[in-house]
Scaffold this motif. Structure first.
Motif, PDB file in Angstrom:
ATOM      1  N   GLN A  45       2.382  -1.158   6.910  1.00 54.79           N
ATOM      2  CA  GLN A  45       1.310  -1.111   6.001  1.00 54.79           C
ATOM      3  C   GLN A  45       0.354  -0.004   6.148  1.00 54.79           C
ATOM      4  O   GLN A  45       0.293   0.571   7.233  1.00 54.79           O
ATOM      5  N   GLN A  77       0.044  -0.423  -0.943  1.00 53.45           N
ATOM      6  CA  GLN A  77       0.842  -0.921   0.249  1.00 53.45           C
ATOM      7  C   GLN A  77      -0.033  -1.279   1.356  1.00 53.45           C
ATOM      8  O   GLN A  77       0.029  -1.387   2.454  1.00 53.45           O
ATOM      9  N   ASN A  79      -3.209  -3.663   3.124  1.00 55.43           N
ATOM     10  CA  ASN A  79      -3.411  -5.001   3.459  1.00 55.43           C
ATOM     11  C   ASN A  79      -4.325  -5.573   2.561  1.00 55.43           C
ATOM     12  O   ASN A  79      -5.462  -5.350   2.789  1.00 55.43           O
TER      13      ASN A  79
END
Length: 83
Positions: A45, A77, A79
């Motif tokens: 991530q 991508q 978080n």
């Protein structure tokens, strides 16, 4: 924190690989391309620092469409729970 399961598309990953081989590509473009490529087919991530960089690229008129594509992929991508 919840995981973001999105991955870099094969098309963007291919473009990113080409940029990383290009000696004329800018450092920011290579950085974003590397981040996007590292998220292709993995559970990696985007980190907080790269999120900030990608956001700045998307908000600036001076970057190419390709650089902005990498930035958008990297941000997609990220978080979702990070503030």
């Amino acid at each position: 924190m919840a995981n973001n399961t999105k991955k870099t598309s094969p098309t963007v990953a291919s473009q990113a690989a080409q940029v990383l081989k290009d000696p004329n590509a800018s450092a920011i473009q290579k950085s974003l391309a590397g981040s996007a490529l590292s998220q292709s087919g993995t559970s990696n991530q985007t980190g907080g620092k790269m999120e900030t960089t990608a956001s700045k690229v998307l908000n600036s008129p001076k970057y190419s469409d390709q650089t902005k594509t990498f930035a958008a992929s990297v941000l997609a991508q990220a978080n979702k729970e990070r503030k």
